[in-house]
Design an enzyme around this catalytic site. Structure first.
Site, short mmCIF file in Angstrom:
data_model
loop_
_atom_site.label_atom_id
_atom_site.label_comp_id
_atom_site.label_asym_id
_atom_site.label_seq_id
_atom_site.Cartn_x
_atom_site.Cartn_y
_atom_site.Cartn_z
N PHE A 148 -19.74 109.77 3.75
CA PHE A 148 -18.79 108.60 3.10
C PHE A 148 -17.10 109.68 3.32
CE2 PHE A 148 -15.75 106.47 0.52
CZ PHE A 148 -15.96 105.17 1.05
N ASP B 179 -14.24 117.99 3.27
CA ASP B 179 -13.74 116.76 2.49
C ASP B 179 -14.30 117.05 0.86
OD1 ASP B 179 -13.40 114.42 1.11
OD2 ASP B 179 -14.16 112.95 2.92
N LYS C 5 -7.78 111.75 -4.53
CA LYS C 5 -8.28 111.24 -5.78
C LYS C 5 -7.68 112.01 -7.03
CE LYS C 5 -12.72 109.16 -4.26
NZ LYS C 5 -11.91 107.73 -4.25
#
Length: 401
Positions: free
Chosen positions: A141, A226, A255
């Site tokens: 993801f 990531d 984030k």
């Protein structure tokens, strides 16, 4: 109709149904706790998918944002501003890298990493035009842009969004043999999550990340980590790659970099890699804006103390010890994770992940399901042990019912 019901009905009537949130309407939050419009309090055990690592309303972050709001919030990248150099310098130092390319969202940062790797492949490695390949992992993801969903294996994220972007090869996560077989002279990068979050907090086998680093270095291929969810303290280290002593060629961050206050993301790498960009080739109006830089600088300062990494380690050890006791009791099939991050697989006969999440919500604990039978637990790193234990008590109660 209650205030909650009225608010949800209005949202359902006037917003696209691209999410299926739990039926709670949050009005305020502080630390690890949120309060809804009816005045009920809930322990946040999701932390905005790790965007709120430092908790809700963290005073250092709020003060940094307020101070910057009074000065200047946006210049666009048409002009320099006085927070930009410090942000880039200090983030590069935190990562042990040389250069930073700031964006806003995680998906933007992944897109930036993909473009950077391709440009590096053509300009530095010498890959023929339009032949660059990037190897990714099954169940990944990395966002929901059209390019990113082109290499997703999640039918919900991918279906009906074609035609898809070519140039990606998907291999099983954790399989070094498959990865090695996929590497060719035209491979420019391997893009991986050190821990797959959306897939259910999947931790790769020991030695996998070190093996990826060895293979990519031998084949002159960029290793892109990531760390949008796994990075910035969540797993007990600043970066999840550190658990195997691995330094990738490129970090993709987001984030928690914005502290849950503003969206901030970045690609961080060497000058040899990010130096391939030239003015006008890639950019963002809001990327690296003064407000974002001010908040992110405070995040970086907080991470430099090591306090939050230590909390994630100590409380994470406790979390996993307690969750481990639930396995084999009939309700929990497996538990995975690292630091203050866990995926809990619920036995299908005991309920779906959504049903367990709703029952926990009724008891004042907020988690979120993924892939049917799994719930994710990722509280803010500022949570107290007492609150964490209380939340775990509610989980035990639900699993006994």
């Amino acid at each position: 109709m209650t205030t909650t019901e009225a608010s949800i009905a209005a949202a359902e009537a006037h917003s696209a149904h691209n999410y299926h949130p739990l039926p709670i309407v949050v009005a305020s939050a502080e630390g690890a706790w949120m309060t809804d419009v009816e005045g009920r309090r809930y322990l946040d055990m999701l932390a905005g998918y790790s965007a709120l690592n430092f908790g809700h309303g963290n005073r250092r972050l709020i003060d940094a944002a307020k101070a910057q709001l009074e000065r200047v919030t946006l210049t666009s990248r048409a002009f320099h501003h006085d927070r930009f150099a410090d942000f880039c310098t200090q983030l590069a130092e935190l990562c042990g890298m040389e250069m930073v390319l700031p964006m806003n969202t995680g998906a933007e940062a992944v897109e930036t990493a993909v473009k950077t790797a391709r440009k590096w492949g053509y300009r530095v490695k010498g890959v023929p035009d339009n032949q660059a390949k990037i190897v990714v992992a099954r169940n990944n993801f990395h966002g929901r842009t059209t390019t990113v969903v082109s290499f997703s294996t999640d039918p919900e994220a991918r279906a009906d969004f074609g035609p898809y972007t070519p140039g990606f090869e998907i291999v099983p996560y954790g399989d070094l043999t498959a990865l090695e077989a996929a590497l060719t002279d035209n491979t420019v990068a391997v893009l991986l999550e050190p821990i797959q979050g959306e897939a259910g907090v999947l931790v790769p086998p020991p030695g996998y990340l070190a093996g990826v680093r060895e293979l990519t270095r031998a084949r002159d291929v960029l290793f892109i980590a990531d760390e949008i969810q796994s990075g910035l303290g969540r797993t007990g280290r600043t970066f999840a790659c550190e658990h195997e002593g691995v330094v990738p060629d490129m970090y993709v961050l987001g984030k928690a970099l914005g502290g849950g206050v503003v969206p901030v993301s970045a690609v961080v790498s060497s000058s040899a890699v990010l130096g391939v960009h030239r003015p006008g080739e890639h950019g963002s109006t809001f990327g690296g804006n003064p407000l974002a830089c001010a908040v992110a600088l405070e995040v970086i300062a907080m991470l430099r103390t090591g306090e939050y990494q230590q909390r994630a380690t100590e409380l994470g050890d406790h979390l996993h010890a307690e969750l481990g006791l639930l396995v084999g009791g009939g309700a929990v099939e497996a538990v995975r994770g690292r630091g203050l991050w866990a995926g809990v697989d619920i036995a299908p006969a005991h309920g779906t992940g959504r049903q367990i999440s709703e029952k926990l919500m009724d008891l004042g604990v907020l988690v979120k399901d993924t892939h049917g039978s799994t719930i994710r637990i990722a509280p803010p790193l500022v949570i107290t042990k007492e609150d964490l234990d209380w939340g775990l008590d509610q989980l035990r109660s639900v699993l006994r019912s």
